[in-house]
Design an enzyme around this catalytic site. Structure first.
Site, PDB file in Angstrom:
ATOM      1  N   CYS A   1       0.690  -1.041   0.411  1.00 23.61           N
ATOM      2  CA  CYS A   1       0.139   0.138   0.063  1.00 23.61           C
ATOM      3  C   CYS A   1       1.297   1.340  -0.249  1.00 23.61           C
ATOM      4  O   CYS A   1       0.325   2.440  -0.688  1.00 23.61           O
ATOM      5  CB  CYS A   1      -1.298  -0.159   1.416  1.00 23.61           C
ATOM      6  SG  CYS A   1      -1.841  -0.762   1.201  1.00 23.61           S
ATOM      7  N   PHE A   2       2.285   0.944   0.677  1.00 22.72           N
ATOM      8  CA  PHE A   2       2.761   2.480   0.494  1.00 22.72           C
ATOM      9  C   PHE A   2       4.165   2.346  -0.429  1.00 22.72           C
ATOM     10  O   PHE A   2       4.665   3.314   0.195  1.00 22.72           O
ATOM     11  CB  PHE A   2       3.438   2.378   2.529  1.00 22.72           C
ATOM     12  CG  PHE A   2       1.637   2.585   3.362  1.00 22.72           C
ATOM     13  CD1 PHE A   2       1.075   3.383   2.800  1.00 22.72           C
ATOM     14  CD2 PHE A   2       1.923   1.646   3.800  1.00 22.72           C
ATOM     15  CE1 PHE A   2       0.397   3.584   4.108  1.00 22.72           C
ATOM     16  CE2 PHE A   2       1.003   1.438   4.862  1.00 22.72           C
ATOM     17  CZ  PHE A   2       0.076   3.062   5.130  1.00 22.72           C
TER      18      PHE A   2
END
Length: 554
Positions: A522-523
């Site tokens: 996600c990051f």
């Protein structure tokens, strides 16, 4: 300008040899002043050298590079003059583009075909502006519940079945062997086996049932905007973007599974011959709504920048943009069949023909190895020497337009998300790059878009990290990107990067060389232990990339 002796810059596929001043070679043909017969020989040679230096013929590739680089590759005043001419023609083309129906099928309008063949004149960055929606849609992001467990089970079973069946004899794709057929019993058992595997369990079909009924405007989002959130049944994790990307990544893998019935390997792949052996073509399926849905997903990729890792043959991308598909393009799909067509056309001896094509009938094999008549009752009409050219023409048209209906459905879905007039501003290669991104993982580009947390970027372990990536081949680099970001390609160009990769320090362990790196897709983050040597870093990173699941931590 000499338009007779230089055909190198005739626009590909257009049969159009140029507009005045820029079509084929731009050559300065200055007349060399006469020396009067008694002039100085050195002066005469100097004049000839000067005229020779001013003489240059431009190829299509020269012009294309001048346009792409806005003259940064210009090496002379002649180059700059040429660039100005091209830019002038581009401005005219932009003015008249809205007045021309560029969405007509290939061959329906000479003017429409000519305009599309000149689209390369308009800079790529200018053309991409037409993708942006005039009124961007803002809506509450709905959460979509998908069963990834079922999808992965379906994928594993169908892949296993495909691998086992590929070891047994199968149809040749070449039409020169079109007499081969399978027995009804084996066909029916294969069909029932496929049905039992339930392609409806795939993520593609789950998502199709969930969002295909949404209005087309729902897909017209701005860059880096998601149209839904993902929640996988029985799995933890909050979707901050990573689950969404993984969903599309796994869907792309499913699409290139022949059991799904959307894309199948091209004949060159089956025959291990010719070019593009790793590419796919649309399956001859009648599920046109699913091809339309795939087109919508491609349009979403253009809008949002969420790339799709699809390996479709260049001929498919060209037909999507109404670009001329040539015989060479078709050889890139099925070199054996089109080689046979050429052989049949070029055969001058009846004896040679009868010896080579003694059992041919007016039928051809589709890419899925199904035999189809080319004319009514074609399976009972033999191909004779006198009929060979007719048969070759029918077979060529049959193979060239085999996927036309499916590609038209994909184009329809695309045009619901991206205006068709904007879509045809791009050629096949440009559309492929925009939808799928770069196929080569450029480490220098990735390095420019990397930040460090807990590291300064100068530590030995950071150098070990980049050395390990340089040792990876491109396939491993693709797996690394999937591991750390949930994607298999870099963005199309550097202006489209939404976030940088984060290399985060996870120190504190007594034996860092025994630890594996962790990822947070996600990051776009990798937690890198403080390895003490390059070999430990390489080995642990390789294990993590090849053997670790792609998603553990939202």
């Amino acid at each position: 300008n000499d338009h007779k002796n230089n055909s190198s810059s005739t626009l590909p596929g257009s049969g159009f040899s140029g507009l005045s001043g820029f079509g084929t070679g731009f050559a300065s043909t200055s007349t060399i002043p006469s020396s009067g017969g008694s002039g100085n020989a050195k002066e005469k040679k100097k004049q000839q050298d000067s005229a020779g230096a001013a003489l240059r013929t431009y190829s299509f590739e020269d012009d294309l590079q001048l346009i792409k680089r806005s003259g940064h590759n210009a090496t002379s005043s002649l180059d700059m003059k040429r660039l100005k001419q091209l830019q002038h023609c581009a401005s005219i083309l932009q003015e008249i583009w809205p007045l021309i129906n560029t969405t007509l099928p290939r061959g329906a309008s000479i003017l429409s075909d000519m305009a599309r063949d000149l689209r390369w004149l308009i800079p790529f960055a200018t053309r991409t502006k037409y993708w942006k929606p005039q009124n961007e849609v803002s809506r509450a992001m709905l959460e979509i519940l998908l069963d990834r467990g079922k999808a992965r089970k379906w994928m594993a079973e169908t892949t296993s079945q495909h691998n086992s069946s590929s070891s047994s004899p199968s149809f040749p794709s070449s039409d020169s062997q079109s007499h081969a057929q399978s027995s009804p019993s084996s066909s029916s058992s294969s069909s029932s086996s496929r049905m039992s595997l339930r392609s409806s369990d795939s993520l593609f079909e789950q998502l199709y049932r969930k969002i295909m009924h949404w209005p087309a405007r729902s897909y017209r989002v701005s860059r880096h905007v998601r149209i839904f959130k993902v929640r996988f049944v029985g799995e933890g994790g909050i979707d901050s973007g990573g689950l969404y990307r993984e969903c599309f990544s796994e869907i792309c893998k499913e699409l290139m599974n022949p059991a799904l019935g959307i894309l199948i390997p091209c004949p060159n792949s089956k025959n291990d011959a010719g070019r593009n052996r790793d590419t796919f073509v649309p399956a001859p399926s009648k599920a046109m709504q699913k091809f339309r849905f795939l087109g919508r997903l491609m349009g979403l990729a253009l809008r949002s920048g969420e790339l799709l890792s699809l390996r479709m043959a260049p001929a498919v991308w060209k037909e999507l943009t109404l670009q001329a598909v040539t015989k060479e393009d078709m050889r890139g799909v099925d070199v054996l069949s089109f080689g046979m067509i050429d052989g049949m056309r070029n055969t001058k001896s009846k004896e040679m023909f009868d010896h080579t094509f003694d059992d041919e009938v007016f039928a051809g094999l589709r890419t899925d190895s199904k035999r189809c008549p080319l004319v009514p009752h074609g399976t009972r009409i033999p191909v004779t020497f006198s009929r060979r050219l007719t048969y070759a023409s029918y077979l060529y048209a049959f193979r060239k337009h085999e996927f036309t209906a499916q590609i038209s459905a994909m184009r329809m879905g695309l045009a619901e998300v991206v205006p068709k007039t904007a879509l045809v501003l791009f050629d096949g290669a440009e559309l492929q790059k925009a939808v799928c991104g770069e196929t080569i993982i450029d480490l220098e580009v990735l390095k420019r878009h990397t930040t460090y947390e807990g590291y300064s970027g100068l530590e030995p372990v950071v150098q070990f990290f980049w050395q390990a990536l340089r040792r990876f081949d491109n396939d491993l680099r693709v797996k690394f990107l999937q591991f750390v970001w949930g994607r298999s390609r870099l963005p199309q160009n550097e202006s489209m990067w939404e976030t940088s990769m984060r290399v985060h320090s996870c120190g504190g362990a007594r034996n860092p060389d025994a630890r594996l790196p962790l990822s947070h897709t996600c990051f776009f983050q990798i937690d890198l232990p403080r390895y003490t040597n390059a070999e430990a870093c390489y080995n642990k990173l390789k294990i993590a990339v090849e053997e670790t699941g792609t998603f553990e931590m939202g």
